[in-house]
Design a protein around this motif. Structure first.
Motif, PDB file in Angstrom:
ATOM      1  N   GLN A  48      -1.909  12.998  -6.434  1.00 17.41           N
ATOM      2  CA  GLN A  48      -2.042  11.631  -6.943  1.00 17.41           C
ATOM      3  C   GLN A  48      -2.731  11.604  -8.307  1.00 17.41           C
ATOM      4  O   GLN A  48      -2.980  10.527  -8.856  1.00 17.41           O
ATOM      5  CB  GLN A  48      -2.836  10.781  -5.950  1.00 17.41           C
ATOM      6  N   ARG A 109      -0.344  15.364   7.601  1.00 14.56           N
ATOM      7  CA  ARG A 109      -1.210  14.173   7.719  1.00 14.56           C
ATOM      8  C   ARG A 109      -2.538  14.380   7.016  1.00 14.56           C
ATOM      9  O   ARG A 109      -3.097  13.446   6.452  1.00 14.56           O
ATOM     10  CB  ARG A 109      -1.444  13.838   9.181  1.00 14.56           C
ATOM     11  N   LEU A 112      -1.891  13.904   3.436  1.00 12.59           N
ATOM     12  CA  LEU A 112      -1.743  12.467   3.208  1.00 12.59           C
ATOM     13  C   LEU A 112      -3.106  11.767   3.165  1.00 12.59           C
ATOM     14  O   LEU A 112      -3.302  10.844   2.381  1.00 12.59           O
ATOM     15  CB  LEU A 112      -0.865  11.876   4.313  1.00 12.59           C
ATOM     16  N   ASP A 116      -4.465   9.606   0.172  1.00 14.59           N
ATOM     17  CA  ASP A 116      -4.960   8.241   0.347  1.00 14.59           C
ATOM     18  C   ASP A 116      -6.360   8.065  -0.228  1.00 14.59           C
ATOM     19  O   ASP A 116      -6.682   7.001  -0.754  1.00 14.59           O
ATOM     20  CB  ASP A 116      -4.918   7.832   1.816  1.00 14.59           C
ATOM     21  N   ARG A 119      -5.646   7.407  -3.672  1.00 16.23           N
ATOM     22  CA  ARG A 119      -5.013   6.098  -3.837  1.00 16.23           C
ATOM     23  C   ARG A 119      -6.044   4.976  -3.776  1.00 16.23           C
ATOM     24  O   ARG A 119      -5.878   3.940  -4.409  1.00 16.23           O
ATOM     25  CB  ARG A 119      -3.908   5.913  -2.794  1.00 16.23           C
ATOM     26  N   ARG A 127      -0.906   5.164   2.175  1.00 17.08           N
ATOM     27  CA  ARG A 127       0.331   5.579   2.832  1.00 17.08           C
ATOM     28  C   ARG A 127       0.106   5.858   4.309  1.00 17.08           C
ATOM     29  O   ARG A 127       1.004   5.659   5.110  1.00 17.08           O
ATOM     30  CB  ARG A 127       0.917   6.798   2.128  1.00 17.08           C
ATOM     31  N   THR A 128      -1.088   6.300   4.686  1.00 20.37           N
ATOM     32  CA  THR A 128      -1.370   6.566   6.094  1.00 20.37           C
ATOM     33  C   THR A 128      -1.289   5.283   6.899  1.00 20.37           C
ATOM     34  O   THR A 128      -0.735   5.261   7.989  1.00 20.37           O
ATOM     35  CB  THR A 128      -2.770   7.197   6.256  1.00 20.37           C
ATOM     36  N   ALA A 130       0.468   2.594   6.188  1.00 21.05           N
ATOM     37  CA  ALA A 130       1.870   2.197   6.261  1.00 21.05           C
ATOM     38  C   ALA A 130       2.610   3.046   7.287  1.00 21.05           C
ATOM     39  O   ALA A 130       3.423   2.543   8.055  1.00 21.05           O
ATOM     40  CB  ALA A 130       2.534   2.324   4.893  1.00 21.05           C
ATOM     41  N   GLN A 131       2.296   4.336   7.330  1.00 22.18           N
ATOM     42  CA  GLN A 131       2.935   5.237   8.284  1.00 22.18           C
ATOM     43  C   GLN A 131       2.551   4.858   9.710  1.00 22.18           C
ATOM     44  O   GLN A 131       3.388   4.862  10.600  1.00 22.18           O
ATOM     45  CB  GLN A 131       2.501   6.660   7.967  1.00 22.18           C
ATOM     46  N   GLU A 134       4.552   1.815  10.709  1.00 20.35           N
ATOM     47  CA  GLU A 134       5.951   2.170  11.005  1.00 20.35           C
ATOM     48  C   GLU A 134       6.071   2.798  12.381  1.00 20.35           C
ATOM     49  O   GLU A 134       6.985   2.517  13.130  1.00 20.35           O
ATOM     50  CB  GLU A 134       6.490   3.129   9.943  1.00 20.35           C
TER      51      GLU A 134
END
Length: 138
Positions: A48, A109, A112, A116, A119, A127-128, A130-131, A134
């Motif tokens: 990132q 993970r 990620l 994050d 981020r 993104r974690t 959002a994942q 989902e």
């Protein structure tokens, strides 16, 4: 213990207030934390565009490590890595942990979680989170 965080990581630092160190997400690592977890967290942040540095541990539990790292970071974001590989991401101005992963989390993970942490610095959505949304919708 020699902890290498990989590309984008400034390695182990003694002082977070060193003016020669650019602002970075600080990662406080328990001495028994798996080196692979350290590499994945640092690699995720580096992807990132945010550097990391390894901060000497103060405490033994992931949340305490993350709280200390966030408090020391000029970016106000810290990651704590517990002895079992558990990952905790904290922001200095938020009361609770922003993100927690158990010690058995898969490498993707963990990476990620590092991304994050970066981020948060950039003000981008995690993104974690959002994942997770989902996964619960399916």
């Amino acid at each position: 213990m020699s902890v290498l965080g990989g590309p984008g990581c400034h390695g182990r630092i003694d002082r977070a207030d060193d003016p020669a160190l650019p602002p970075a997400v600080l990662v406080s690592v328990h001495d028994d934390a798996p080196p692979a977890v350290v590499r994945e967290v640092c690699a995720g942040a580096e992807e990132q565009g945010i550097p990391t540095a390894i901060l000497a541990p103060v405490g033994t539990e992931g949340d305490a490590l993350a709280r200390h790292a966030a408090g020391e970071s000029r970016l106000e974001v810290g990651v704590g890595l517990g002895p079992d590989g558990a990952v905790v991401v904290r922001h200095a101005l938020v009361a609770g942990a922003v993100l927690r992963l158990a010690g058995d989390a898969p490498p993707g993970r963990v990476r990620l979680a590092g991304a994050d942490a970066a981020r948060i610095v950039a003000g981008l959505p995690l993104r974690t989170a959002a994942q997770a949304l989902e996964s619960s919708a399916s």
